[in-house]
Design a protein around this motif. Structure first.
Motif, short mmCIF file in Angstrom:
data_model
loop_
_atom_site.label_atom_id
_atom_site.label_comp_id
_atom_site.label_asym_id
_atom_site.label_seq_id
_atom_site.Cartn_x
_atom_site.Cartn_y
_atom_site.Cartn_z
N ARG A 117 0.84 -1.21 0.00
CA ARG A 117 0.00 0.00 0.00
C ARG A 117 0.87 1.25 0.00
NH1 ARG A 117 -5.05 1.27 -1.68
NH2 ARG A 117 -5.92 2.99 -0.47
N ALA A 118 1.98 1.24 0.74
CA ALA A 118 2.89 2.37 0.75
C ALA A 118 3.47 2.61 -0.65
CB ALA A 118 4.02 2.13 1.75
N ASP A 119 3.79 1.54 -1.34
CA ASP A 119 4.29 1.66 -2.72
C ASP A 119 3.26 2.32 -3.62
OD1 ASP A 119 6.62 0.43 -1.94
OD2 ASP A 119 6.09 -1.54 -2.75
N GLU A 120 1.99 1.96 -3.43
CA GLU A 120 0.91 2.57 -4.22
C GLU A 120 0.82 4.07 -3.94
OE1 GLU A 120 -2.81 0.65 -3.55
OE2 GLU A 120 -2.04 -1.36 -4.00
N MET A 121 0.90 4.45 -2.66
CA MET A 121 0.85 5.86 -2.31
C MET A 121 2.03 6.62 -2.91
SD MET A 121 -1.90 6.32 -0.37
CE MET A 121 -2.68 5.14 -1.51
N LEU A 122 3.19 6.00 -2.92
CA LEU A 122 4.39 6.63 -3.49
C LEU A 122 4.23 6.81 -5.00
CD1 LEU A 122 7.13 7.69 -2.57
CD2 LEU A 122 8.09 5.44 -3.10
N LEU A 123 3.60 5.84 -5.64
CA LEU A 123 3.37 5.93 -7.08
C LEU A 123 2.41 7.08 -7.40
CD1 LEU A 123 3.79 4.68 -9.90
CD2 LEU A 123 1.85 3.18 -9.44
N TYR A 124 1.34 7.20 -6.62
CA TYR A 124 0.41 8.31 -6.82
C TYR A 124 1.09 9.65 -6.56
CZ TYR A 124 -3.54 5.05 -6.98
OH TYR A 124 -4.41 4.06 -7.34
N TYR A 170 5.42 3.37 5.50
CA TYR A 170 6.72 2.69 5.60
C TYR A 170 7.21 2.66 7.05
CZ TYR A 170 7.31 2.70 0.49
OH TYR A 170 7.18 2.48 -0.86
N ARG A 171 7.08 3.80 7.75
CA ARG A 171 7.49 3.85 9.15
C ARG A 171 6.66 2.89 10.00
NH1 ARG A 171 7.69 9.51 8.21
NH2 ARG A 171 5.64 9.75 9.23
N LEU A 172 5.35 2.86 9.72
CA LEU A 172 4.45 2.00 10.49
C LEU A 172 4.77 0.52 10.25
CD1 LEU A 172 2.12 2.34 12.45
CD2 LEU A 172 0.55 2.20 10.51
N SER A 173 5.12 0.20 9.02
CA SER A 173 5.49 -1.18 8.69
C SER A 173 6.70 -1.62 9.51
CB SER A 173 5.79 -1.31 7.20
OG SER A 173 6.25 -2.61 6.88
N ASN A 174 7.72 -0.76 9.57
CA ASN A 174 8.92 -1.09 10.34
C ASN A 174 8.61 -1.19 11.84
OD1 ASN A 174 10.56 -1.11 8.05
ND2 ASN A 174 10.99 1.09 8.20
N LEU A 175 7.77 -0.28 12.32
CA LEU A 175 7.41 -0.30 13.74
C LEU A 175 6.66 -1.57 14.10
CD1 LEU A 175 7.15 1.11 16.50
CD2 LEU A 175 5.08 2.22 15.64
N TYR A 176 5.66 -1.92 13.30
CA TYR A 176 4.89 -3.14 13.56
C TYR A 176 5.79 -4.37 13.51
CZ TYR A 176 0.15 -1.18 13.55
OH TYR A 176 -1.00 -0.51 13.87
N LEU A 177 6.64 -4.43 12.48
CA LEU A 177 7.50 -5.59 12.31
C LEU A 177 8.43 -5.75 13.50
CD1 LEU A 177 7.92 -7.77 10.18
CD2 LEU A 177 9.74 -6.38 9.19
#
Length: 243
Positions: A188-195, A212-219
């Motif tokens: 989803r972050a990649d999609e937002m970056l593309l837009y 992206y930050r949230l993904s790293n935090l959750y992981l």
């Protein structure tokens, strides 16, 4: 001096096909301002409206699919009430309704009737605004097939969908599927970056960076959680074996 709540709306498509069932998205925006002398700068972000509620009545052959940006209670098949909390001066809030509208002859028809109620914090008085009916045009034109959605509605919908996608990823990670959960958020972050790149839109870029930050935090959080569980299970196994 009293506060005033102002609302606006936009359809994803201002015209839909008269011949079939259509999916159409309705963007509703609301904000609060002051009627009378302007507030001092230091107070410009104070809460002006509390207990904000939006009451909706759906027209004939109109069905609600999902709501993005809010939660509400269906009172019956056609009426629902949304509790929207507080609102500060200068703050704009948004929600999007996913609606299905049935076929009807060409023309303009009422689709949703809105009614706002809120507590004017300055006056400490409940305000009931006049109801407002939102129409939609139905047409037999074949050109409707090729039309793109309103970009403002499309953007609001995409941004408001993100919390649901994040929650889906969190649930996957909570079940131990860390890679799957990470993939959901980063995709989803990649999609937002593309837009952001395609439209040169800073809001999409900000959203991508946050995801992206949230993904790293959750992981990181769920890896540590799984590690602690594994250690506890290991200690328990060792304790059982020693006895």
């Amino acid at each position: 001096m009293q506060s005033g709540l102002y609302s606006d709306f936009a359809w994803s498509h201002n015209q839909v096909s008269a011949n079939g069932c259509n999916q159409v998205f309705l963007l509703i925006e609301w904000r609060c301002g002051v009627l009378g002398p302007k507030l001092p700068a230091k107070a410009s972000r104070q809460v002006l409206a509390d207990q904000v509620q939006l009451h909706l009545q759906l027209g004939e052959r109109v069905r609600l699919g999902r709501m993005y940006g809010c939660e509400g209670d269906m009172l019956n098949d056609r009426n629902l009430s949304l509790s929207l909390g507080t609102l500060s001066e200068g703050k704009v809030r948004r929600l999007v309704l996913d609606l299905s509208v049935g076929p009807r002859p060409s023309g303009v028809y009422p689709i949703v009737t809105m009614l706002w109620t809120y507590l004017d914090v300055i006056k400490q008085k409940m305000v009931l605004q006049p109801s407002r009916t939102i129409p939609l045009q139905f047409s037999n034109s074949t050109a409707l097939i090729k039309r793109n959605a309103d970009p403002r509605v499309e953007k609001a919908l995409k941004l408001l969908q993100n919390p649901m996608i994040v929650e889906q990823a969190r649930q996957e990670m909570q079940r131990g599927k860390l890679a799957e959960g990470e993939a959901i958020i980063t995709r989803r972050a990649d999609e937002m970056l593309l837009y952001a790149a395609r439209l040169e839109d800073a809001d999409y870029l900000k959203e991508a960076e946050a995801l992206y930050r949230l993904s790293n935090l959750y992981l990181d959080t769920y890896r540590k959680f799984r590690s602690r569980i594994a250690k506890r299970q290991g200690l328990k196994t060792y304790s059982d074996a020693s006895h």
